[in-house]
Design a protein around this motif. Sequence first.
Motif, mmCIF file in Angstrom:
data_model
loop_
_atom_site.group_PDB
_atom_site.id
_atom_site.type_symbol
_atom_site.label_atom_id
_atom_site.label_comp_id
_atom_site.label_asym_id
_atom_site.label_seq_id
_atom_site.Cartn_x
_atom_site.Cartn_y
_atom_site.Cartn_z
ATOM 1 N N LEU A 35 0.809 -1.211 0.000
ATOM 2 C CA LEU A 35 0.000 0.000 0.000
ATOM 3 C C LEU A 35 0.848 1.268 0.000
ATOM 4 N N LYS A 36 1.833 1.312 0.872
ATOM 5 C CA LYS A 36 2.580 2.556 1.032
ATOM 6 C C LYS A 36 3.444 2.879 -0.188
ATOM 7 N N GLY A 37 3.662 1.896 -1.053
ATOM 8 C CA GLY A 37 4.432 2.160 -2.270
ATOM 9 C C GLY A 37 3.577 2.575 -3.444
ATOM 10 N N MET A 38 2.246 2.499 -3.279
ATOM 11 C CA MET A 38 1.349 2.865 -4.379
ATOM 12 C C MET A 38 1.292 4.381 -4.538
ATOM 13 N N THR A 39 1.063 4.827 -5.768
ATOM 14 C CA THR A 39 0.995 6.254 -6.061
ATOM 15 C C THR A 39 -0.450 6.742 -6.001
ATOM 16 N N CYS A 40 -0.669 7.831 -5.280
ATOM 17 C CA CYS A 40 -1.998 8.423 -5.184
ATOM 18 C C CYS A 40 -2.261 9.254 -6.439
ATOM 19 N N GLU B 102 4.352 8.871 1.524
ATOM 20 C CA GLU B 102 4.661 10.288 1.719
ATOM 21 C C GLU B 102 3.422 11.066 2.145
ATOM 22 N N GLY B 103 2.312 10.773 1.508
ATOM 23 C CA GLY B 103 1.086 11.464 1.861
ATOM 24 C C GLY B 103 0.546 11.069 3.216
ATOM 25 N N PHE B 104 0.945 9.877 3.683
ATOM 26 C CA PHE B 104 0.418 9.381 4.958
ATOM 27 C C PHE B 104 1.279 9.804 6.133
ATOM 28 N N SER B 105 2.360 10.502 5.887
ATOM 29 C CA SER B 105 3.204 10.953 6.995
ATOM 30 C C SER B 105 2.443 11.984 7.811
ATOM 31 N N GLY B 106 2.786 12.073 9.081
ATOM 32 C CA GLY B 106 2.098 13.006 9.961
ATOM 33 C C GLY B 106 2.151 14.428 9.465
ATOM 34 N N ARG B 107 3.246 14.805 8.819
ATOM 35 C CA ARG B 107 3.397 16.174 8.348
ATOM 36 C C ARG B 107 2.333 16.524 7.316
ATOM 37 N N ARG B 108 1.836 15.529 6.597
ATOM 38 C CA ARG B 108 0.868 15.806 5.547
ATOM 39 C C ARG B 108 -0.528 16.054 6.095
ATOM 40 N N PHE B 109 -0.937 15.324 7.124
ATOM 41 C CA PHE B 109 -2.316 15.505 7.548
ATOM 42 C C PHE B 109 -2.480 16.252 8.868
ATOM 43 N N ILE B 110 -1.386 16.755 9.453
ATOM 44 C CA ILE B 110 -1.494 17.676 10.576
ATOM 45 C C ILE B 110 -1.381 19.084 10.000
ATOM 46 N N PRO B 111 -2.413 19.937 10.175
ATOM 47 C CA PRO B 111 -2.409 21.247 9.520
ATOM 48 C C PRO B 111 -1.259 22.126 9.991
ATOM 49 N N GLN B 112 -0.780 22.955 9.077
ATOM 50 C CA GLN B 112 0.334 23.840 9.367
ATOM 51 C C GLN B 112 -0.093 25.291 9.169
ATOM 52 N N GLY B 113 0.537 26.203 9.908
ATOM 53 C CA GLY B 113 0.332 27.630 9.718
ATOM 54 C C GLY B 113 -1.113 28.046 9.866
ATOM 55 N N ASP B 114 -1.614 28.790 8.857
ATOM 56 C CA ASP B 114 -2.975 29.322 8.901
ATOM 57 C C ASP B 114 -4.030 28.225 8.877
ATOM 58 N N ALA B 115 -3.663 27.046 8.391
ATOM 59 C CA ALA B 115 -4.638 25.948 8.313
ATOM 60 C C ALA B 115 -5.150 25.543 9.691
ATOM 61 N N VAL B 116 -4.374 25.833 10.743
ATOM 62 C CA VAL B 116 -4.799 25.510 12.103
ATOM 63 C C VAL B 116 -6.070 26.275 12.456
#
Length: 418
Positions: A247-252, A261-275
Amino acid sequence: MPLGRRKTSSISLTAIFALALTIFTSLAFASNDPSSNQDTQDKDSNELICHTDNPDECYPKIFVPTDEFQTIQKDQEIPQGLHVRLNVTSGLLEAKMNVEGEVPEELKGLSPEEQAVLVVEPEQPEEPQVPGGAPAYEPVGAVKKPEHEAGYFYDVLSMIKDPATRDTTYDDALEWLEDLSHDMYYGLKLAEDTQAVKELLCLMSDDAQPVEEGVVPRDQRAATIVAAALSNNPPALQKVAQQWSDLKGMTCLDTRKPLSEGFSGRRFIPQGDAVQDPSSPGRVKAKVSVVNNMMKNDNLRKEFVDGDMMKYLLEVLVPTASSWTSAQRKVGQLALDNFLDEDMGAVLGQWPADKVQMDKVCKEGSMEDGCWDYRVNEIAQNHKGDDSHWSGDLARRLADARKTQAGKEPARDEKAEL
């Protein structure tokens, strides 16, 4: 497959599951004096209960049985001698005329008082004889197929796997799948479909999904579906864990990036103004639920910890707005359930691994593991006196983990904190 809009879908599905999942507790109330029951009915036979001005919504004070089960209103009186059952899906009592042949053998000959407290123990099957060379017992067990399988489930899965149909019908399909995924059988069937899981995880990890006021964002809906499918469903979690390396090697499709890469915490924890986005807390909470359920698997838990997932999750504890309370509680529960509370199945000693960081460093924005203590203590200070708040328990268990980790009270550079 025709799919209606949201309200129609939800109502139809509720009806299906009320029929499919209802478990009945039958009680036969035998009356020793039928005439007393008739006297009561005659006395109030014309009395109605009305909670609104609409006469069509009125109903008799005394329940009037027929040969079909009907719902008993909470303020209705129930005559004796009826066949009463409890619908545990709706939580409502239902009753009809009692038929002697339908009375369970275990209740015959008992007084009404004895019937009310009778507990029927199921017969215990004989211990099966295991032949030599048989495979080891699988503690997960088999998930029972429903008597009437919802065929549209597979139609919905087909739609989910076809990103080309990203229209309102696609949103309906997501909603239907969300309702079905709470069922253990359909949760497992979903987990067995690698392509469907991949599409949902890709959708969940795409933080660029459009947000429409009053509509659940697709990334949140996708996360809710996966979390529901894996929650308290060991066979489903086992399937996803077995497929994870693929799964983790499949391309979205939308992001053109590997799922890992998309499933890393950095991707789905909002940053900056998104908070500040009002939709962010709900979206994050749903995604944290997915991580929490996946961490119940030993291999996935280790991979997430090694991939700094706990550092990304720490960022959820930073916002001070009340709208983040629920998401922050979910993060706290994740830490307790997976790493610090043995009663909840946690394996101690896996996390935290870093030493406690100085408060000054944490105040400046560090998200290292060593700042978990600082952030949790901050929240606990704001809930002094509330012994039931998760932050107090987490702060204590974190402190105990640090002591065990170092073999002594962790040292701090007090000068650096001044």
